[in-house]
Design a protein around this motif. Structure first.
Motif, mmCIF file in Angstrom:
data_model
loop_
_atom_site.group_PDB
_atom_site.id
_atom_site.type_symbol
_atom_site.label_atom_id
_atom_site.label_comp_id
_atom_site.label_asym_id
_atom_site.label_seq_id
_atom_site.Cartn_x
_atom_site.Cartn_y
_atom_site.Cartn_z
ATOM 1 N N ARG A 116 1.935 1.387 -3.500
ATOM 2 C CA ARG A 116 0.723 1.245 -4.317
ATOM 3 C C ARG A 116 0.972 0.306 -5.508
ATOM 4 N NH1 ARG A 116 -3.265 6.358 -3.443
ATOM 5 N NH2 ARG A 116 -2.739 6.636 -1.246
ATOM 6 N N ALA A 128 0.820 -1.210 0.000
ATOM 7 C CA ALA A 128 0.000 0.000 0.000
ATOM 8 C C ALA A 128 0.856 1.264 0.000
ATOM 9 C CB ALA A 128 -0.929 -0.014 1.206
ATOM 10 N N ARG A 129 2.102 1.177 0.477
ATOM 11 C CA ARG A 129 2.961 2.364 0.489
ATOM 12 C C ARG A 129 3.424 2.684 -0.932
ATOM 13 N NH1 ARG A 129 8.276 3.318 0.672
ATOM 14 N NH2 ARG A 129 8.772 1.094 0.833
ATOM 15 N N SER A 138 -6.146 5.172 2.612
ATOM 16 C CA SER A 138 -4.913 5.035 1.808
ATOM 17 C C SER A 138 -5.196 4.724 0.350
ATOM 18 C CB SER A 138 -4.013 3.932 2.403
ATOM 19 O OG SER A 138 -3.695 4.223 3.743
#
Length: 401
Positions: free
Chosen positions: A93, A90-91, A272
């Motif tokens: 993506r 998720a960081r 996020s």
């Protein structure tokens, strides 16, 4: 500060919910990049007929398609079928795929749905079936052609519908459920009792309030089941219909909140840049403030469209998702339809028709307010009660004469 419109949207799940997201984005004017990933090799298809028309042989697989192949080409998306998402960063993506590929995104929609629950120890055991995919339905249909004694484990929608189809094909059927009545969780005891009588009249043997502890095997094939009370039931084939579990394992360690599905706020936003839609989405209901996850076909389509609109509006202007769930079931000559949520109701009132006629409308109430309406063979009349469900109408107490 308003979140800018994303330029790269990735949808994981070539499901009814995923289709609704993609079509909704294009319909709302989104012209950016869309990557659409699906684990199955099939183009998106309808699942409710799997336990009805496809299983019975009334339909072939082509009729399940939600759209023609040309319609998907017109959407202008990067459609990757037969690609399973295995991890999410998720960081960065980035989504990692089982085939070694990957997909990047600005905004991600998780529409990975659910998979059938299985009984422990049944993986790889021949003649033990579940019913969630096209392949599942075709495998069971082939087995039913031999007119086996089918033991159905679970008395919910899938189990009850499959039992009805199997009897229609001339199979001996035993249905085992841990509830007091078939579909008792959804219909309650009164309507469940009526449904039990219908199945019994059609020759289904029913064991209620019973749990299956083990599937018995002989030579690697199922030959029966053992109940937790020690009784055994012989079988040539076993269908396990004990519910489904959300496909969220690939999100482990990503920071996306998961539990009983992807945990979202009332707008279906998980944070996020991640949204969820369909069977996998657990969202905070805007009226009850309780987490809800619904495994209904219509809910998936409605949520997909809501997510598309909310993505383009941005999290700051996104609207809470609040609709009336709808689900139906076909069993023999019964058409059962449900608006709302019956589970948790503390009273059931038959307001039209009767159990004797097997043609009725029942209102389900919780703390004096309508939470659901159920119709049996009264399709047109039931529509008039949807407003009461949507408004959580107060039910008037009948005064004593």
């Amino acid at each position: 500060m308003t979140t800018p419109t994303p330029t790269r949207i990735t949808v994981v799940g070539a499901s009814a919910a995923g289709l609704s997201v993609v079509e909704g984005l294009r319909r709302e004017g989104y012209a950016g990049s869309i990557t659409w990933i699906g684990e199955e090799a099939h183009l998106p298809y309808d699942r409710p007929p799997l336990s009805k028309q496809l299983l019975s042989g009334a339909w072939e697989t082509g009729r399940l398609r939600l759209r023609d192949p040309g319609d998907f080409e017109a959407l202008g998306v990067d459609l990757r079928l037969g690609a399973r998402a295995v991890a999410l960063d998720a960081r960065k993506r980035t989504i990692a795929l089982a085939d070694g590929g990957s997909a990047d995104y600005d905004t991600l929609v998780v529409a990975t749905g659910t998979r059938a629950r299985r009984l422990p120890g049944t993986d790889g055991v021949a003649s033990v079936h579940v019913l969630r995919t096209v392949e599942d339905a075709l495998s069971l249909r082939e087995a039913l052609a031999g007119k086996p004694h089918l033991v159905v484990v679970g008395g919910g929608f899938v189990g009850a519908e499959a039992a009805a189809v199997a009897r229609g094909l001339g199979c001996e059927v035993t249905l085992v459920t841990d509830t007091a009545q078939p579909m008792g969780d959804a219909l309650g005891d009164e309507l469940g009792s009526m449904l039990r009588a219908v199945h019994t009249e059609h020759g289904v043997r029913i064991e209620t309030g019973a749990l299956v502890g083990q599937v018995l095997t002989d030579g690697g094939r199922a030959c029966g089941v053992r109940l937790v009370d020690g009784r055994t039931i012989a079988a040539d084939a076993v269908l396990v219909g004990i519910g489904a579990q959300p496909n969220v394992e690939w999100l482990a360690g990503s920071g996306v909140p998961v539990g009983n599905g992807v945990e979202c706020d009332a707008t279906l936003y998980a944070g996020s840049g991640v949204w969820a839609a369909g069977d996998v989405a657990s969202w905070l209901h805007p009226r009850t403030q309780e987490p809800v996850r619904i495994e209904h076909r219509t809910n998936a389509a409605e949520q997909g469209l809501a997510v598309a609109r909310n993505i383009l509006a941005g999290p700051e202007r996104a609207r809470p998702f609040d609709s009336v769930p709808y689900v139906w079931s076909d069993q023999y000559d019964l058409k059962i339809q449900i608006h709302g949520r019956t589970r948790g109701a503390d009273e059931v009132r038959i307001v039209e028709g009767s159990l004797t006629d097997r043609r009725l409308i029942a209102l389900y109430t919780k703390r004096g307010r309508v939470c659901a309406a159920v119709g049996v063979n009264m399709m047109r009349a039931l529509r008039g009660y949807r407003v009461q469900v949507a408004e959580a109408a107060v039910v008037e107490v009948e005064s004593a004469v």
